[in-house]
Design an enzyme around this catalytic site. Structure first.
Site, PDB file in Angstrom:
ATOM      1  N   GLY A 190       0.826  -1.208   0.000  1.00 55.41           N
ATOM      2  CA  GLY A 190       0.000   0.000   0.000  1.00 55.41           C
ATOM      3  C   GLY A 190       0.862   1.261   0.000  1.00 55.41           C
ATOM      4  N   ASP A 191       1.981   1.196   0.687  1.00 49.64           N
ATOM      5  CA  ASP A 191       2.873   2.362   0.743  1.00 49.64           C
ATOM      6  C   ASP A 191       3.510   2.612  -0.622  1.00 49.64           C
ATOM      7  OD1 ASP A 191       2.267   2.508   3.442  1.00 49.64           O
ATOM      8  OD2 ASP A 191       3.892   1.146   3.974  1.00 49.64           O
TER       9      ASP A 191
HETATM   10  O1  RIB Z   1       2.561  -0.490   5.675  1.00 51.61           O
HETATM   11  C1  RIB Z   1       3.551  -1.269   6.259  1.00 51.61           C
HETATM   12  C2  RIB Z   1       3.999  -0.660   7.557  1.00 51.61           C
HETATM   13  O2  RIB Z   1       2.944  -0.732   8.486  1.00 51.61           O
HETATM   14  C3  RIB Z   1       5.159  -1.357   8.213  1.00 51.61           C
HETATM   15  O3  RIB Z   1       6.401  -0.873   7.778  1.00 51.61           O
HETATM   16  C4  RIB Z   1       4.898  -1.166   9.692  1.00 51.61           C
HETATM   17  O4  RIB Z   1       5.829  -0.361  10.326  1.00 51.61           O
HETATM   18  C5  RIB Z   1       3.482  -0.613   9.790  1.00 51.61           C
HETATM   19  O5  RIB Z   1       3.463   0.718  10.105  1.00 51.61           O
END
Ligand code: RIB
Length: 311
Positions: free
Chosen positions: A256-257
């Site tokens: 997602g990031d």
């Molecule tokens: O989206 C993944 C992240 O969610 C991880 O890196 C963890 O730290 C949580 O915040």
């Protein structure tokens, strides 16, 4: 119109040290599972999105807090190695750096528990201290691992300066009504869309209905992520399904990031939202073929090679 200058992106959000254990299956309550491997890597949704944006070529500023422990210097150095400006990351000696414990099974699915520490103290003052870089950015990226009043305030500041806000409403939680009017693109998954809109999601029509509820609240565009099915873009122009790229998942942590960062960078570059979502799908696909939240985030050249190969 596509800009040839490096776009500028700011991120106000969480910063963690992630502790990863790979295992055959995820534990159920009361069960002890023997893992196959252990790694410690910088993470946090805010930090991951900042690192991903920088790797994709944006001038990137991180706004947040780290604690007074041994992890602080490690995560700050990691930002620097990745080209993220940390001038607005405050060292908060009264608490610890945020940490996440992440279990990943053999299908790439995960379970995550977070102890926020310094994340929980990211304040509106921290936003004010970074107002120059936020207001001069093309896009501000936000998530929900820091106090909600700080998220709302940062969105408002950006909106007042005509900076486009991309809000990834994760982890799922309800939002104050005020924030919706500040958002250029909201990027919920199915569960988050259901929680925010109040629409029970069982079909494609329900997803569109949920997106329209969110647009009625003031959001300009909604991009609902659908995992292996890709994403649905709902905007004034219409509804578009942008399919995912097919890859074999190894670790979905941080997908997602990667998606949100690529989307934000593409928007900052002046690309259309449909093109931005396609690039976001590609970034997420690359990420899930690699282990680790940040270790798997693609660089610009990875994205370009991937898109060349699939073509
Ligand atoms: O989206 C993944 C992240 O969610 C991880 O890196 C963890 O730290 C949580 O915040």
């Amino acid at each position: 119109m596509v800009s040839f200058l490096a776009p500028q992106v700011s991120v106000v959000g969480s910063i963690h040290m992630d502790f990863f254990i790979l295992m055959d299956h995820l534990p159920v309550p009361g069960e002890t599972v023997l893992g196959k491997s252990f790694t410690m890597q910088p993470g946090g949704k805010g930090a991951n999105q900042a690192v991903a944006a920088a790797r994709l070529g944006a001038k990137t500023y991180m706004v947040g807090r780290v604690g007074g422990d041994i992890f602080a210097e490690e995560v700050l150095n990691n930002f620097r190695r990745n080209g993220v400006d940390v001038s607005y990351v405050r060292r908060d000696l009264e608490t610890h750096t945020g940490v996440a414990f992440i279990f990943v099974d053999s299908r790439g699915e995960n379970m995550i528990a977070v102890a926020p520490g310094a994340d929980a103290r990211v304040s509106t003052h921290d936003v004010d201290s970074a107002i120059d870089v936020i207001s001069s950015s093309d896009v501000l990226m936000l998530q929900l691992e820091i106090p909600i009043e700080t998220v709302v305030y940062a969105a408002k500041v950006a909106w007042e300066h005509n900076v486009k806000v991309v809000l990834n409403p994760a982890p799922a939680r309800t939002l104050p009504e005020e924030i919706y009017g500040y958002i250029h693109v909201l990027t919920p998954n199915r569960i988050e869309a259901q929680m925010l809109s109040g629409v029970r999601i069982e079909s494609r029509e329900d997803i569109v209905k949920a997106a329209h509820v969110l647009m009625d609240k003031g959001v300009e565009n909604v991009v609902i992520t659908l995992g292996a099915e890709g994403a649905l873009l709902v905007s004034e122009e219409g509804v578009y399904h942008i399919p995912a790229f097919k890859v074999r998942p190894v670790d979905t942590t941080g997908a997602g990031d990667a998606f949100n960062a690529a989307l934000a960078v593409a928007i900052a570059e002046g690309r259309s939202l449909r093109e931005a979502v396609r690039l976001a799908n590609a970034a997420a696909a690359i990420k899930i073929t690699r282990v680790g939240a940040q270790a798997g985030l693609p660089y610009r050249r990875d994205l370009e090679e991937f898109l060349r190969d699939v073509r």
